[in-house]
Design a protein around this motif. Structure first.
Motif, PDB file in Angstrom:
ATOM      1  N   ASP A 140      32.850 -12.320 128.336  1.00 54.99           N
ATOM      2  CA  ASP A 140      34.003 -12.077 129.241  1.00 54.99           C
ATOM      3  C   ASP A 140      33.495 -11.365 130.299  1.00 54.99           C
ATOM      4  O   ASP A 140      34.735 -11.433 131.464  1.00 54.99           O
ATOM      5  CB  ASP A 140      34.645 -11.141 128.092  1.00 54.99           C
ATOM      6  CG  ASP A 140      35.309 -11.706 126.929  1.00 54.99           C
ATOM      7  OD1 ASP A 140      35.372 -12.872 126.968  1.00 54.99           O
ATOM      8  OD2 ASP A 140      35.539 -11.016 126.217  1.00 54.99           O
ATOM      9  N   SER A 141      32.502 -10.547 130.611  1.00 56.25           N
ATOM     10  CA  SER A 141      32.199  -9.991 131.836  1.00 56.25           C
ATOM     11  C   SER A 141      31.816 -10.848 132.609  1.00 56.25           C
ATOM     12  O   SER A 141      32.135 -10.556 134.095  1.00 56.25           O
ATOM     13  CB  SER A 141      31.221  -9.026 131.641  1.00 56.25           C
ATOM     14  OG  SER A 141      29.843  -9.760 131.372  1.00 56.25           O
ATOM     15  N   ALA A 142      31.365 -12.080 132.636  1.00 55.84           N
ATOM     16  CA  ALA A 142      30.935 -13.155 133.776  1.00 55.84           C
ATOM     17  C   ALA A 142      30.171 -12.633 134.772  1.00 55.84           C
ATOM     18  O   ALA A 142      30.097 -12.703 135.818  1.00 55.84           O
ATOM     19  CB  ALA A 142      32.307 -13.680 134.352  1.00 55.84           C
ATOM     20  N   LEU A 143      29.203 -11.330 134.218  1.00 57.34           N
ATOM     21  CA  LEU A 143      28.465 -10.637 134.811  1.00 57.34           C
ATOM     22  C   LEU A 143      26.813 -10.932 134.421  1.00 57.34           C
ATOM     23  O   LEU A 143      26.777 -11.518 133.351  1.00 57.34           O
ATOM     24  CB  LEU A 143      28.301  -9.272 134.948  1.00 57.34           C
ATOM     25  CG  LEU A 143      29.870  -8.539 135.522  1.00 57.34           C
ATOM     26  CD1 LEU A 143      29.857  -7.041 135.089  1.00 57.34           C
ATOM     27  CD2 LEU A 143      29.944  -8.825 137.075  1.00 57.34           C
ATOM     28  N   GLY A 144      25.945 -10.802 135.299  1.00 57.41           N
ATOM     29  CA  GLY A 144      24.643 -10.960 134.816  1.00 57.41           C
ATOM     30  C   GLY A 144      24.128 -12.588 134.946  1.00 57.41           C
ATOM     31  O   GLY A 144      24.562 -13.217 135.518  1.00 57.41           O
ATOM     32  N   LEU A 145      22.922 -12.743 134.117  1.00 54.93           N
ATOM     33  CA  LEU A 145      22.258 -13.961 134.236  1.00 54.93           C
ATOM     34  C   LEU A 145      22.035 -14.561 133.107  1.00 54.93           C
ATOM     35  O   LEU A 145      21.487 -14.165 132.104  1.00 54.93           O
ATOM     36  CB  LEU A 145      20.966 -13.968 135.263  1.00 54.93           C
ATOM     37  CG  LEU A 145      20.970 -13.291 136.610  1.00 54.93           C
ATOM     38  CD1 LEU A 145      19.557 -12.755 136.852  1.00 54.93           C
ATOM     39  CD2 LEU A 145      21.306 -14.498 137.398  1.00 54.93           C
ATOM     40  N   PRO A 146      22.669 -15.882 132.897  1.00 53.08           N
ATOM     41  CA  PRO A 146      22.362 -16.771 131.650  1.00 53.08           C
ATOM     42  C   PRO A 146      20.867 -17.018 131.717  1.00 53.08           C
ATOM     43  O   PRO A 146      20.466 -17.481 132.751  1.00 53.08           O
ATOM     44  CB  PRO A 146      23.196 -17.789 131.748  1.00 53.08           C
ATOM     45  CG  PRO A 146      24.472 -17.555 132.645  1.00 53.08           C
ATOM     46  CD  PRO A 146      23.642 -16.392 133.731  1.00 53.08           C
ATOM     47  N   PRO A 147      20.220 -17.155 130.577  1.00 55.14           N
ATOM     48  CA  PRO A 147      18.734 -17.548 130.449  1.00 55.14           C
ATOM     49  C   PRO A 147      18.427 -18.865 131.216  1.00 55.14           C
ATOM     50  O   PRO A 147      17.304 -18.894 131.556  1.00 55.14           O
ATOM     51  CB  PRO A 147      18.399 -17.454 129.004  1.00 55.14           C
ATOM     52  CG  PRO A 147      19.562 -16.617 128.300  1.00 55.14           C
ATOM     53  CD  PRO A 147      20.816 -16.721 129.276  1.00 55.14           C
ATOM     54  N   GLY A 148      19.445 -19.761 131.051  1.00 53.00           N
ATOM     55  CA  GLY A 148      19.199 -21.102 131.822  1.00 53.00           C
ATOM     56  C   GLY A 148      18.941 -21.209 133.198  1.00 53.00           C
ATOM     57  O   GLY A 148      18.713 -22.078 133.895  1.00 53.00           O
ATOM     58  N   THR A 149      19.455 -19.988 133.894  1.00 51.77           N
ATOM     59  CA  THR A 149      19.291 -19.925 135.520  1.00 51.77           C
ATOM     60  C   THR A 149      18.092 -19.520 136.013  1.00 51.77           C
ATOM     61  O   THR A 149      17.625 -19.417 137.159  1.00 51.77           O
ATOM     62  CB  THR A 149      20.495 -19.072 135.865  1.00 51.77           C
ATOM     63  OG1 THR A 149      20.464 -17.678 135.756  1.00 51.77           O
ATOM     64  CG2 THR A 149      21.769 -19.591 135.348  1.00 51.77           C
ATOM     65  N   LEU A 150      17.257 -18.994 134.901  1.00 47.08           N
ATOM     66  CA  LEU A 150      16.019 -18.190 135.321  1.00 47.08           C
ATOM     67  C   LEU A 150      14.810 -19.011 135.778  1.00 47.08           C
ATOM     68  O   LEU A 150      14.067 -18.755 136.389  1.00 47.08           O
ATOM     69  CB  LEU A 150      15.628 -17.222 134.258  1.00 47.08           C
ATOM     70  CG  LEU A 150      16.576 -16.254 133.802  1.00 47.08           C
ATOM     71  CD1 LEU A 150      15.961 -15.324 132.785  1.00 47.08           C
ATOM     72  CD2 LEU A 150      17.194 -15.374 135.054  1.00 47.08           C
ATOM     73  N   GLY A 151      14.791 -20.258 135.153  1.00 48.48           N
ATOM     74  CA  GLY A 151      13.707 -21.305 135.469  1.00 48.48           C
ATOM     75  C   GLY A 151      12.281 -20.859 134.868  1.00 48.48           C
ATOM     76  O   GLY A 151      12.394 -19.704 134.388  1.00 48.48           O
ATOM     77  N   PRO A 152      11.447 -21.807 135.256  1.00 48.93           N
ATOM     78  CA  PRO A 152      10.045 -21.612 134.672  1.00 48.93           C
ATOM     79  C   PRO A 152       9.185 -20.571 135.666  1.00 48.93           C
ATOM     80  O   PRO A 152       9.649 -20.079 136.855  1.00 48.93           O
ATOM     81  CB  PRO A 152       9.406 -22.858 134.744  1.00 48.93           C
ATOM     82  CG  PRO A 152      10.154 -23.435 135.705  1.00 48.93           C
ATOM     83  CD  PRO A 152      11.379 -22.754 135.991  1.00 48.93           C
ATOM     84  N   GLN A 153       7.838 -20.179 135.125  1.00 51.09           N
ATOM     85  CA  GLN A 153       7.101 -19.507 135.961  1.00 51.09           C
ATOM     86  C   GLN A 153       5.908 -20.627 136.676  1.00 51.09           C
ATOM     87  O   GLN A 153       5.938 -21.748 136.111  1.00 51.09           O
ATOM     88  CB  GLN A 153       6.390 -18.527 135.048  1.00 51.09           C
ATOM     89  CG  GLN A 153       7.096 -17.210 134.570  1.00 51.09           C
ATOM     90  CD  GLN A 153       7.627 -16.404 135.641  1.00 51.09           C
ATOM     91  OE1 GLN A 153       6.778 -15.810 136.271  1.00 51.09           O
ATOM     92  NE2 GLN A 153       8.874 -16.251 135.575  1.00 51.09           N
TER      93      GLN A 153
END
Length: 334
Positions: free
Chosen positions: A193-206
């Motif tokens: 509900d907050s729509a804040l922060g980063l979903p894991p799928g946006t982080l990408g690989p190393q």
């Protein structure tokens, strides 16, 4: 198309455009308020969404808000008004970071192509190709930063490698710092509900070569299971600097950053932000020593290139960031 009346629909579009701006950890640390008497939008800091361990001075918060201010300027001009911007207009109200007044109809089109780009811009934390950016595009990016009172330069390969080493050192420090790592982890979660922060799928690989130090957000995943892929062999890194290091300079740097990112987006160029070394004072000083003028103050490292678009991060709606918002109600004419 110019709008004669700032009604609720246009106001919603203006604020929605503003909040597409990047912010550290997607904290979206801003609030908006309309003064209907002067037809001025106030942009205030949302201090409760500051990162107190990673960003104790609030510098990154100011960059984030400055980016939103630039988007608001672009949107105001798109709807036919002249955006008259003031930074830190009230010393007695330190949370009021900027105002944008909707003045008489703009005399000439401003920011061509950038309004469409702001809806498409988002960070790509994925590997880029080794295709080089055209010189004309690089010149446009430099000019965009200069227009906002900042400098953008591309370090020579030896300096670029040093900047990446400093960024990697900062990443290792943050992972080892329990308070900073925990603060980062709190902002990585599935959309809610907050729509804040980063979903894991946006982080990408190393980067398995460990050449391009992408943020792992406080080792939110166990290092043994971090996805790894080869990144570009010769990353293009641009450094955004300012002549001074005051709060107004941070806000100008944020506007310059977003101007650069929107121009890049308009040309199909992807970008991700390497902010880690700027979060440690001693490493930031070492970054400055790698600039053409060590008296300038580095504000952001930008990785640029061609590659996958990457998924967007969520954004709060206009109704959740605009105080007293009444959808589709008439506000008045400038």
């Amino acid at each position: 198309m110019p709008s004669a009346v700032l009604d609720g629909t246009v106001l919603e579009s203006l604020v929605s455009a503003a909040v597409t701006a990047p912010s550290i950890h997607n904290t979206q640390p801003w609030r908006f308020r309309l003064d209907p008497d002067t037809v001025t939008l106030e942009i205030r800091a949302a201090a409760d969404r500051g990162l107190h361990h990673i960003d104790p001075s609030g510098r990154a918060l100011h960059l984030s808000v400055g980016s939103a201010v630039f988007n608001l300027r672009v949107a105001v001009a798109h709807f036919g008004w002249e955006p008259v911007t003031r930074l830190l207009p009230r010393p007695d109200r330190p949370d009021l970071l900027a105002t944008v007044r909707l003045a008489d109809t703009a005399r000439a089109p401003a920011f061509p192509g950038l309004y469409d780009a702001l809806w498409r811009r988002h960070s790509s934390r994925f590997p880029f190709s080794d295709r080089r950016l055209p010189r004309a595009v690089l010149t446009e990016l430099t000019d965009a930063a200069h227009t906002e009172g900042a400098l953008l330069y591309r370090p020579a390969p030896v300096d670029r490698d040093r900047l990446l080493r400093l960024t990697r050192e900062a990443e290792h420090r943050t992972t080892a710092d329990s308070a900073r790592a925990a603060e980062s982890r709190r902002w990585v979660h599935e959309p809610g509900d907050s729509a804040l922060g980063l979903p894991p799928g946006t982080l990408g690989p190393q980067d398995f070569r460990e050449r391009v130090p992408m943020r792992d957000f406080g080792a939110h995943r166990h290092p043994d299971v971090l996805a790894a892929r080869p990144f570009e062999k010769r990353p293009l890194i641009a450094v955004l600097t300012t002549a001074h290091d005051r709060r107004t300079d941070w806000l100008r740097a944020g506007q310059a950053l977003e101007h650069v990112l929107l121009v890049a987006t308009a040309h199909g160029v992807r970008a991700s932000l390497l902010h880690q070394a700027l979060e440690w004072p001693d490493l930031r000083e070492q970054l400055a020593s790698s600039t053409p003028d060590p008296r300038t103050h580095p504000q952001m490292l930008i990785r640029l290139g061609y590659g996958p678009e990457g998924p967007p991060s969520p954004r709060r709606t206009a109704g959740r960031v605009l105080d007293g918002f009444l959808s589709r109600s008439a506000v008045g004419a400038p």
